[in-house]
Motif scaffolding. Structure first.
Motif, PDB file in Angstrom:
ATOM      1  N   VAL A 166       0.838  -1.204   0.000  1.00  0.00           N
ATOM      2  CA  VAL A 166       0.000   0.000   0.000  1.00  0.00           C
ATOM      3  C   VAL A 166       0.871   1.252   0.000  1.00  0.00           C
ATOM      4  O   VAL A 166       0.589   2.231  -0.710  1.00  0.00           O
ATOM      5  CB  VAL A 166      -0.949   0.000   1.214  1.00  0.00           C
ATOM      6  CG1 VAL A 166      -1.641   1.353   1.361  1.00  0.00           C
ATOM      7  CG2 VAL A 166      -1.983  -1.103   1.073  1.00  0.00           C
ATOM      8  N   LEU A 167       1.951   1.245   0.774  1.00  0.00           N
ATOM      9  CA  LEU A 167       2.870   2.385   0.812  1.00  0.00           C
ATOM     10  C   LEU A 167       3.511   2.616  -0.557  1.00  0.00           C
ATOM     11  O   LEU A 167       3.702   3.756  -0.981  1.00  0.00           O
ATOM     12  CB  LEU A 167       3.950   2.172   1.874  1.00  0.00           C
ATOM     13  CG  LEU A 167       3.497   2.287   3.327  1.00  0.00           C
ATOM     14  CD1 LEU A 167       4.642   1.915   4.277  1.00  0.00           C
ATOM     15  CD2 LEU A 167       3.025   3.715   3.622  1.00  0.00           C
ATOM     16  N   SER A 168       3.839   1.521  -1.244  1.00  0.00           N
ATOM     17  CA  SER A 168       4.411   1.630  -2.590  1.00  0.00           C
ATOM     18  C   SER A 168       3.422   2.287  -3.545  1.00  0.00           C
ATOM     19  O   SER A 168       3.788   3.146  -4.357  1.00  0.00           O
ATOM     20  CB  SER A 168       4.803   0.247  -3.119  1.00  0.00           C
ATOM     21  OG  SER A 168       5.837  -0.328  -2.349  1.00  0.00           O
ATOM     22  N   THR A 169       2.158   1.876  -3.437  1.00  0.00           N
ATOM     23  CA  THR A 169       1.118   2.475  -4.279  1.00  0.00           C
ATOM     24  C   THR A 169       0.950   3.960  -3.959  1.00  0.00           C
ATOM     25  O   THR A 169       0.890   4.799  -4.866  1.00  0.00           O
ATOM     26  CB  THR A 169      -0.218   1.744  -4.080  1.00  0.00           C
ATOM     27  OG1 THR A 169      -0.145   0.457  -4.695  1.00  0.00           O
ATOM     28  CG2 THR A 169      -1.376   2.516  -4.700  1.00  0.00           C
ATOM     29  N   CYS A 170       0.877   4.291  -2.684  1.00  0.00           N
ATOM     30  CA  CYS A 170       0.698   5.689  -2.286  1.00  0.00           C
ATOM     31  C   CYS A 170       1.873   6.554  -2.739  1.00  0.00           C
ATOM     32  O   CYS A 170       1.692   7.714  -3.132  1.00  0.00           O
ATOM     33  CB  CYS A 170       0.519   5.792  -0.771  1.00  0.00           C
ATOM     34  SG  CYS A 170      -1.037   5.101  -0.176  1.00  0.00           S
ATOM     35  N   ASN A 171       3.071   5.991  -2.678  1.00  0.00           N
ATOM     36  CA  ASN A 171       4.262   6.709  -3.138  1.00  0.00           C
ATOM     37  C   ASN A 171       4.113   7.082  -4.614  1.00  0.00           C
ATOM     38  O   ASN A 171       4.420   8.200  -5.024  1.00  0.00           O
ATOM     39  CB  ASN A 171       5.494   5.831  -2.936  1.00  0.00           C
ATOM     40  CG  ASN A 171       6.692   6.617  -2.478  1.00  0.00           C
ATOM     41  OD1 ASN A 171       6.581   7.686  -1.884  1.00  0.00           O
ATOM     42  ND2 ASN A 171       7.867   6.107  -2.761  1.00  0.00           N
TER      43      ASN A 171
END
Length: 290
Positions: A166-171
């Motif tokens: 999820v953090l990768s997507t948000c980044n």
């Protein structure tokens, strides 16, 4: 041939590399041969194919990501894009698994839908924004993680793996609008209402700042209590990413005075800083873990 090689924009794949290193740094097991294979398939075949396909249908006359003066596209670029995609999927099936092959096929299909004139997801700001964020971010993160660790489905979709995905997507959701901020005029000619055109130039900066603030909070909770070199990992994250923050704010101040500064040169500087700093951070964690 020269035109085709330029439109592959292989060096531009560097800016997508942090997702790969993030996955490697969080993998509990690592098959080195699989890690090398998935790196080659993504950064030398799949990403360049996506760039080529996008260039073929966009036919940009002004600067595009990683290419200040794009040459005219040829039919050979179209066939090259397909050849690279097919080669990547076959190699994944032969040397890794059907899971990686299927994942690359899905990524390739969505990438083509993004550019293909009969579908052209790029025309729809929210859909294209979410598509890029999910597939270049969390989807790729989980694909790399599964390949290098040979995980089962239950292991792959555990909460420990879903949060960094999820953090990768948000980044990517924060980063992506900034890559479009200098292309408003070119996108308008083709009728593409990108997320950055929808937000406006100043709105794009404010939106990205908001997304990255949330991402920073997310990384705090992800790394809380974890240490390397006797220091909190989150503190190292802030230190390494500080050049990106400083330049972003400096650039935004210039844009507030004159929107002409929202140009190709400054966008590439931000990409360069962001790619280098994130790669350095995740590689550091990966090397320390190894």
């Amino acid at each position: 041939m020269k035109s085709t090689l330029l439109h592959l924009r292989i060096p531009f794949s560097f800016f997508l590399m942090p997702v790969y290193w993030f996955a490697l740094s969080q993998s509990s097991t690592l098959h080195t041969d699989k890690a090398v294979l998935v790196f080659i398939l993504l950064h030398l075949l799949i990403y360049p194919a996506s760039n080529a396909y996008n260039s073929f249908y966009d036919k940009d006359e002004s600067s595009i990501g990683g290419l200040e003066n794009p040459p005219p596209v040829t039919k050979g670029l179209y066939y090259t894009a397909w050849s690279l995609d097919i080669a990547a999927i076959i190699l994944a099936w032969v040397f890794d698994s059907w899971i990686l092959a299927l994942g690359l096929l899905l990524y390739s299909t969505v990438s083509k839908a993004y550019s293909y004139d009969k579908v052209r997801l790029k025309k729809y700001p929210i859909i294209s924004w979410l598509t890029v964020g999910v597939f270049q971010g969390g989807f790729t993160y989980l694909l790399v993680l599964q390949s290098v660790g040979q995980l089962t489905w239950s292991e792959l979709f555990s909460s420990d793996n879903l949060l960094p995905a999820v953090l990768s997507t948000c980044n990517l959701l924060g980063f992506y609008p900034m890559t479009q901020v200098y292309q408003h005029e070119e996108d308008a000619k083709r009728g593409d209402l990108t997320i950055s055109r929808l937000l406006g130039i100043r709105g794009t900066f404010l939106f990205t700042a908001g997304i990255f603030s949330l991402v920073t909070i997310g990384f705090y909770f992800f790394f809380v209590g974890k240490m390397i070199f006797g220091l909190p990992i989150f503190l190292i994250y802030l230190l390494i990413l500080s050049p990106v923050l400083l330049f972003f704010n400096f650039w935004f101040m210039k844009v507030l005075k004159n929107e002409a500064f929202a140009n190709f040169k400054n966008t590439m500087i931000l990409n360069f800083l962001g790619g280098n700093c994130l790669n350095a951070f995740f590689i550091l964690i990966f090397l320390k873990k190894s």
